[in-house]
Scaffold this active site. Structure first.
Site, PDB file in Angstrom:
ATOM      1  N   ALA A  83       0.853  -1.190   0.000  1.00  0.00           N
ATOM      2  CA  ALA A  83       0.000   0.000   0.000  1.00  0.00           C
ATOM      3  C   ALA A  83       0.885   1.234   0.000  1.00  0.00           C
ATOM      4  O   ALA A  83       2.100   1.154   0.214  1.00  0.00           O
ATOM      5  CB  ALA A  83      -0.902  -0.007   1.230  1.00  0.00           C
ATOM      6  N   LYS A  84       0.243   2.350  -0.239  1.00  0.00           N
ATOM      7  CA  LYS A  84       0.956   3.629  -0.355  1.00  0.00           C
ATOM      8  C   LYS A  84       1.862   3.884   0.854  1.00  0.00           C
ATOM      9  O   LYS A  84       2.987   4.347   0.722  1.00  0.00           O
ATOM     10  CB  LYS A  84      -0.121   4.729  -0.489  1.00  0.00           C
ATOM     11  CG  LYS A  84       0.387   6.111  -0.704  1.00  0.00           C
ATOM     12  CD  LYS A  84      -0.126   6.724  -2.010  1.00  0.00           C
ATOM     13  CE  LYS A  84       0.767   7.843  -2.489  1.00  0.00           C
ATOM     14  NZ  LYS A  84       1.931   7.413  -3.239  1.00  0.00           N
ATOM     15  N   ARG A  85       1.344   3.552   2.056  1.00  0.00           N
ATOM     16  CA  ARG A  85       2.095   3.865   3.283  1.00  0.00           C
ATOM     17  C   ARG A  85       3.435   3.124   3.360  1.00  0.00           C
ATOM     18  O   ARG A  85       4.260   3.426   4.212  1.00  0.00           O
ATOM     19  CB  ARG A  85       1.243   3.531   4.511  1.00  0.00           C
ATOM     20  CG  ARG A  85       0.994   2.048   4.696  1.00  0.00           C
ATOM     21  CD  ARG A  85      -0.050   1.763   5.765  1.00  0.00           C
ATOM     22  NE  ARG A  85      -0.753   0.522   5.482  1.00  0.00           N
ATOM     23  CZ  ARG A  85      -0.355  -0.677   5.859  1.00  0.00           C
ATOM     24  NH1 ARG A  85       0.728  -0.809   6.595  1.00  0.00           N
ATOM     25  NH2 ARG A  85      -1.038  -1.746   5.523  1.00  0.00           N
TER      26      ARG A  85
END
Ligand code: GLU
Length: 299
Positions: free
Chosen positions: A237-239
Protein backbone atom coordinates in the site's frame (compact mmCIF):
# COMPACT_ATOMS: atom_id res chain seq x y z
CA UNK A 1 -3.84 -17.49 -29.07
CA UNK A 2 -5.96 -16.40 -26.15
CA UNK A 3 -6.94 -12.78 -25.73
CA UNK A 4 -5.78 -11.45 -22.38
CA UNK A 5 -6.50 -8.37 -20.34
CA UNK A 6 -5.59 -6.20 -17.38
CA UNK A 7 -8.54 -4.78 -15.44
CA UNK A 8 -7.50 -2.23 -12.83
CA UNK A 9 -9.83 -0.13 -10.70
CA UNK A 10 -9.00 3.56 -11.18
CA UNK A 11 -9.04 4.35 -7.49
CA UNK A 12 -5.42 5.39 -7.10
CA UNK A 13 -2.06 5.15 -8.79
CA UNK A 14 -0.95 1.66 -9.72
CA UNK A 15 1.67 0.33 -7.31
CA UNK A 16 4.50 -2.06 -7.96
CA UNK A 17 2.22 -5.04 -7.30
CA UNK A 18 -0.40 -3.85 -9.80
CA UNK A 19 2.33 -3.07 -12.33
CA UNK A 20 3.80 -6.53 -11.92
CA UNK A 21 0.39 -8.13 -12.46
CA UNK A 22 -0.12 -5.95 -15.54
CA UNK A 23 3.30 -6.95 -16.86
CA UNK A 24 2.53 -10.64 -16.29
CA UNK A 25 -0.86 -10.41 -18.00
CA UNK A 26 0.86 -8.71 -20.94
CA UNK A 27 3.64 -11.34 -21.04
CA UNK A 28 1.14 -14.21 -21.03
CA UNK A 29 -0.81 -12.64 -23.90
CA UNK A 30 2.04 -11.35 -26.03
CA UNK A 31 4.18 -14.47 -25.64
CA UNK A 32 1.26 -16.36 -27.19
CA UNK A 33 0.89 -13.76 -29.95
CA UNK A 34 -2.48 -12.75 -28.49
CA UNK A 35 -4.42 -9.53 -28.18
CA UNK A 36 -4.19 -7.70 -24.86
CA UNK A 37 -6.96 -5.43 -23.57
CA UNK A 38 -7.24 -2.94 -20.73
CA UNK A 39 -10.54 -2.44 -18.94
CA UNK A 40 -11.24 0.10 -16.23
CA UNK A 41 -13.28 -1.44 -13.43
CA UNK A 42 -14.90 1.71 -12.17
CA UNK A 43 -18.28 0.55 -10.91
CA UNK A 44 -17.50 1.69 -7.40
CA UNK A 45 -18.09 5.40 -8.01
CA UNK A 46 -17.12 6.26 -4.45
CA UNK A 47 -13.60 4.95 -4.97
CA UNK A 48 -13.05 5.99 -8.58
CA UNK A 49 -10.97 9.10 -9.24
CA UNK A 50 -11.13 10.65 -12.70
CA UNK A 51 -7.40 11.47 -12.76
CA UNK A 52 -6.47 7.82 -12.31
CA UNK A 53 -7.89 6.64 -15.61
CA UNK A 54 -5.06 8.71 -17.05
CA UNK A 55 -2.30 8.05 -14.51
CA UNK A 56 -2.84 4.29 -14.74
CA UNK A 57 -2.74 4.19 -18.55
CA UNK A 58 0.22 6.57 -18.62
CA UNK A 59 2.15 4.38 -16.20
CA UNK A 60 1.46 1.22 -18.21
CA UNK A 61 2.58 2.99 -21.38
CA UNK A 62 5.68 4.43 -19.66
CA UNK A 63 6.78 0.90 -18.81
CA UNK A 64 6.36 -0.11 -22.44
CA UNK A 65 3.13 -2.08 -22.09
CA UNK A 66 0.78 -1.68 -25.02
CA UNK A 67 -2.80 -2.77 -25.53
CA UNK A 68 -5.23 -3.31 -28.36
CA UNK A 69 -8.30 -1.21 -29.07
CA UNK A 70 -10.12 1.23 -26.86
CA UNK A 71 -9.92 1.03 -23.10
CA UNK A 72 -13.47 0.27 -21.93
CA UNK A 73 -15.01 1.58 -18.74
CA UNK A 74 -17.43 -0.60 -16.85
CA UNK A 75 -19.41 2.47 -15.82
CA UNK A 76 -20.49 2.86 -19.46
CA UNK A 77 -21.66 -0.73 -19.80
CA UNK A 78 -24.57 -1.05 -17.40
CA UNK A 79 -26.97 -2.14 -20.17
CA UNK A 80 -24.90 -5.29 -20.67
CA UNK A 81 -25.00 -6.10 -16.95
CA UNK A 82 -28.75 -5.38 -16.71
CA UNK A 83 -29.34 -7.71 -19.58
CA UNK A 84 -27.41 -10.54 -17.89
CA UNK A 85 -29.27 -9.94 -14.62
CA UNK A 86 -32.58 -10.05 -16.47
CA UNK A 87 -31.68 -13.39 -17.99
CA UNK A 88 -30.85 -14.83 -14.58
CA UNK A 89 -34.05 -13.39 -13.13
CA UNK A 90 -36.14 -14.83 -15.96
CA UNK A 91 -34.62 -18.21 -15.12
CA UNK A 92 -35.75 -17.83 -11.49
CA UNK A 93 -32.18 -17.51 -10.29
CA UNK A 94 -32.30 -14.22 -8.39
CA UNK A 95 -33.91 -12.82 -5.26
CA UNK A 96 -34.06 -9.49 -3.49
CA UNK A 97 -32.06 -9.03 -0.32
CA UNK A 98 -32.65 -6.28 2.21
CA UNK A 99 -29.95 -7.33 4.65
CA UNK A 100 -27.58 -4.68 5.90
CA UNK A 101 -23.87 -5.33 6.04
CA UNK A 102 -24.17 -5.67 9.79
CA UNK A 103 -26.96 -8.23 9.59
CA UNK A 104 -24.88 -10.31 7.24
CA UNK A 105 -21.86 -10.21 9.52
CA UNK A 106 -23.99 -10.94 12.58
CA UNK A 107 -25.66 -13.98 11.04
CA UNK A 108 -23.41 -16.53 12.63
CA UNK A 109 -25.39 -19.34 11.07
CA UNK A 110 -23.94 -19.18 7.57
CA UNK A 111 -23.76 -22.91 7.01
CA UNK A 112 -21.62 -22.99 3.92
CA UNK A 113 -18.26 -21.91 2.77
CA UNK A 114 -16.10 -18.90 3.19
CA UNK A 115 -16.23 -16.34 5.97
CA UNK A 116 -18.55 -13.57 4.89
CA UNK A 117 -20.57 -16.01 2.79
CA UNK A 118 -24.23 -15.02 2.82
CA UNK A 119 -26.34 -17.08 5.20
CA UNK A 120 -29.52 -16.78 3.17
CA UNK A 121 -31.74 -14.68 5.42
CA UNK A 122 -33.76 -13.16 2.56
CA UNK A 123 -33.66 -16.23 0.37
CA UNK A 124 -36.91 -17.81 1.35
CA UNK A 125 -39.03 -14.85 2.37
CA UNK A 126 -42.71 -15.27 1.64
CA UNK A 127 -44.55 -12.89 -0.68
CA UNK A 128 -46.00 -11.04 2.31
CA UNK A 129 -42.60 -10.50 3.91
CA UNK A 130 -41.20 -9.30 0.63
CA UNK A 131 -44.09 -6.89 0.18
CA UNK A 132 -43.50 -5.53 3.69
CA UNK A 133 -39.87 -4.93 2.99
CA UNK A 134 -40.58 -3.33 -0.35
CA UNK A 135 -43.04 -1.02 1.36
CA UNK A 136 -40.30 -0.10 3.83
CA UNK A 137 -38.68 1.84 1.01
CA UNK A 138 -35.13 0.54 1.37
CA UNK A 139 -33.75 -0.55 -2.00
CA UNK A 140 -32.78 -4.22 -2.00
CA UNK A 141 -29.69 -5.79 -3.47
CA UNK A 142 -30.24 -8.65 -5.89
CA UNK A 143 -28.61 -12.00 -5.18
CA UNK A 144 -28.01 -15.15 -7.16
CA UNK A 145 -29.99 -18.14 -5.93
CA UNK A 146 -27.42 -20.92 -5.79
CA UNK A 147 -27.49 -24.38 -4.36
CA UNK A 148 -24.06 -23.84 -2.79
CA UNK A 149 -22.49 -26.24 -5.17
CA UNK A 150 -18.77 -26.73 -5.25
CA UNK A 151 -17.26 -25.38 -8.45
CA UNK A 152 -13.85 -26.55 -9.57
CA UNK A 153 -11.26 -24.48 -11.36
CA UNK A 154 -8.07 -25.62 -13.09
CA UNK A 155 -5.74 -22.70 -12.65
CA UNK A 156 -2.71 -22.47 -14.88
CA UNK A 157 -0.48 -21.34 -12.03
CA UNK A 158 -2.20 -22.66 -8.95
CA UNK A 159 -3.51 -25.97 -10.19
CA UNK A 160 -6.76 -27.43 -8.94
CA UNK A 161 -8.95 -25.15 -6.86
CA UNK A 162 -12.48 -25.76 -5.61
CA UNK A 163 -14.87 -23.50 -3.75
CA UNK A 164 -18.51 -23.61 -2.79
CA UNK A 165 -20.49 -20.72 -4.23
CA UNK A 166 -22.79 -18.71 -1.97
CA UNK A 167 -25.71 -16.50 -2.93
CA UNK A 168 -23.49 -13.72 -4.19
CA UNK A 169 -24.71 -10.20 -4.93
CA UNK A 170 -25.42 -9.46 -8.58
CA UNK A 171 -26.69 -5.91 -8.22
CA UNK A 172 -25.84 -3.79 -5.22
CA UNK A 173 -28.49 -1.76 -3.48
CA UNK A 174 -27.10 1.40 -5.07
CA UNK A 175 -28.19 -0.04 -8.42
CA UNK A 176 -24.75 -0.86 -9.80
CA UNK A 177 -23.74 -4.29 -11.00
CA UNK A 178 -21.51 -6.20 -8.62
CA UNK A 179 -17.91 -6.99 -9.54
CA UNK A 180 -18.40 -10.74 -10.02
CA UNK A 181 -21.22 -10.24 -12.50
CA UNK A 182 -19.58 -7.42 -14.42
CA UNK A 183 -16.25 -9.20 -14.79
CA UNK A 184 -17.92 -12.31 -16.23
CA UNK A 185 -20.09 -10.37 -18.66
CA UNK A 186 -17.19 -8.20 -19.79
CA UNK A 187 -14.65 -10.96 -20.24
CA UNK A 188 -17.12 -12.85 -22.42
CA UNK A 189 -18.31 -9.82 -24.34
CA UNK A 190 -14.75 -8.67 -24.99
CA UNK A 191 -13.62 -12.10 -26.09
CA UNK A 192 -11.16 -12.53 -23.22
CA UNK A 193 -10.02 -16.13 -23.19
CA UNK A 194 -7.30 -16.03 -20.56
CA UNK A 195 -7.58 -14.18 -17.26
CA UNK A 196 -4.23 -13.43 -15.62
CA UNK A 197 -4.60 -11.60 -12.32
CA UNK A 198 -3.40 -11.50 -8.73
CA UNK A 199 -4.10 -14.58 -6.67
CA UNK A 200 -6.17 -12.75 -4.07
CA UNK A 201 -8.97 -13.22 -6.61
CA UNK A 202 -8.63 -17.00 -6.79
CA UNK A 203 -11.37 -17.46 -4.14
CA UNK A 204 -13.78 -15.42 -6.31
CA UNK A 205 -13.15 -17.59 -9.34
CA UNK A 206 -15.63 -20.41 -8.58
CA UNK A 207 -18.34 -17.73 -8.38
CA UNK A 208 -17.34 -16.33 -11.73
CA UNK A 209 -17.16 -19.73 -13.38
CA UNK A 210 -20.64 -20.58 -12.11
CA UNK A 211 -22.03 -17.27 -13.36
CA UNK A 212 -20.50 -17.79 -16.79
CA UNK A 213 -22.06 -21.25 -16.97
CA UNK A 214 -25.48 -20.03 -15.87
CA UNK A 215 -25.33 -17.27 -18.47
CA UNK A 216 -24.17 -19.70 -21.11
CA UNK A 217 -20.98 -17.74 -21.65
CA UNK A 218 -17.56 -19.19 -22.42
CA UNK A 219 -15.40 -19.75 -19.33
CA UNK A 220 -11.91 -18.29 -19.77
CA UNK A 221 -8.81 -20.07 -18.58
CA UNK A 222 -7.27 -18.65 -15.42
CA UNK A 223 -3.74 -17.96 -14.25
CA UNK A 224 -3.55 -16.44 -10.77
CA UNK A 225 -0.16 -14.92 -10.09
CA UNK A 226 1.38 -14.25 -6.68
CA UNK A 227 0.85 -10.95 -4.93
CA UNK A 228 3.57 -8.50 -4.07
CA UNK A 229 3.85 -7.98 -0.33
CA UNK A 230 5.33 -5.19 1.75
CA UNK A 231 8.32 -5.92 4.02
CA UNK A 232 5.89 -6.37 6.93
CA UNK A 233 4.14 -9.17 5.03
CA UNK A 234 1.00 -7.12 4.41
CA UNK A 235 -0.47 -6.28 1.04
CA UNK A 236 1.47 -3.48 -0.55
CA UNK A 237 0.00 0.00 0.00
CA UNK A 238 0.96 3.63 -0.35
CA UNK A 239 2.10 3.86 3.28
CA UNK A 240 4.87 1.36 2.58
CA UNK A 241 7.01 3.94 0.78
CA UNK A 242 8.07 4.42 -2.83
CA UNK A 243 5.51 2.04 -4.35
CA UNK A 244 4.24 3.79 -7.48
CA UNK A 245 6.04 4.51 -10.72
CA UNK A 246 5.87 8.24 -9.91
CA UNK A 247 7.49 7.53 -6.52
CA UNK A 248 10.26 5.55 -8.21
CA UNK A 249 10.89 8.27 -10.80
CA UNK A 250 11.08 10.83 -7.99
CA UNK A 251 13.93 8.75 -6.54
CA UNK A 252 15.79 9.22 -9.82
CA UNK A 253 14.94 5.85 -11.37
CA UNK A 254 13.88 5.43 -14.99
CA UNK A 255 10.94 3.32 -16.16
CA UNK A 256 13.54 0.85 -17.47
CA UNK A 257 14.85 0.40 -13.90
CA UNK A 258 11.35 -0.51 -12.75
CA UNK A 259 10.93 -2.98 -15.63
CA UNK A 260 14.30 -4.54 -14.73
CA UNK A 261 13.24 -4.83 -11.09
CA UNK A 262 9.89 -6.42 -11.96
CA UNK A 263 11.56 -8.71 -14.46
CA UNK A 264 14.20 -9.79 -11.93
CA UNK A 265 11.44 -10.65 -9.44
CA UNK A 266 10.12 -13.05 -12.09
CA UNK A 267 13.51 -14.51 -12.94
CA UNK A 268 13.62 -12.57 -16.23
CA UNK A 269 16.26 -10.25 -17.61
CA UNK A 270 15.56 -7.14 -19.65
CA UNK A 271 14.82 -3.41 -19.57
CA UNK A 272 11.65 -3.47 -21.64
CA UNK A 273 8.64 -5.79 -21.62
CA UNK A 274 9.61 -6.97 -25.11
CA UNK A 275 13.06 -7.97 -23.84
CA UNK A 276 11.45 -9.86 -20.96
CA UNK A 277 9.43 -11.91 -23.45
CA UNK A 278 12.62 -13.74 -24.36
CA UNK A 279 12.95 -15.84 -21.24
CA UNK A 280 9.26 -15.93 -20.34
CA UNK A 281 7.66 -19.30 -19.65
CA UNK A 282 4.55 -19.53 -17.43
CA UNK A 283 5.63 -22.80 -15.82
CA UNK A 284 8.93 -21.29 -14.68
CA UNK A 285 7.35 -18.36 -12.82
CA UNK A 286 7.80 -18.13 -9.05
CA UNK A 287 4.88 -19.56 -7.09
CA UNK A 288 5.36 -17.51 -3.93
CA UNK A 289 4.53 -13.90 -3.16
CA UNK A 290 7.32 -11.41 -3.81
CA UNK A 291 8.15 -9.70 -0.53
CA UNK A 292 9.73 -6.34 -1.15
CA UNK A 293 12.82 -5.38 0.79
CA UNK A 294 12.47 -2.36 3.08
CA UNK A 295 15.57 -0.75 1.52
CA UNK A 296 13.91 -0.84 -1.87
CA UNK A 297 10.91 1.15 -0.71
CA UNK A 298 12.99 3.87 0.84
CA UNK A 299 14.94 4.37 -2.36
N1 GLU B 1 -10.55 -4.83 -10.87
C1 GLU B 1 -9.96 -5.86 -10.08
C2 GLU B 1 -8.83 -5.28 -9.25
O1 GLU B 1 -8.35 -4.20 -9.55
C3 GLU B 1 -9.37 -6.96 -10.93
C4 GLU B 1 -10.43 -7.80 -11.49
C5 GLU B 1 -9.94 -8.96 -12.33
O2 GLU B 1 -8.81 -8.94 -12.82
O3 GLU B 1 -10.74 -9.84 -12.54
O4 GLU B 1 -8.46 -5.90 -8.29
Amino acid sequence: MATGRFAPSPSGRLHVGNLRTALLAWLFARSAGSAFLVRMEDLDAGRTREEHYRTQLDDLAALGLDWDGEVVRQSARSALYDDAIERLTAAGLTYECWCTRKEILDASTAPHGAPGAYGGRCRDLGELERAERRAGGRVPALRLRTDHQVVEVEDRQRGHYAGSVDDLVLRRNDGTAAYNLAVVVDDAEQGVEEVVRADDLLPSTPRQVLLARLLDLPVPTYAHVPLVLAPDGNRLAKRHGAVTLADRLALGEEPADVVRLLGASLGLIGSTPVELLDGFAPDRLPREAWVLGAELLQG
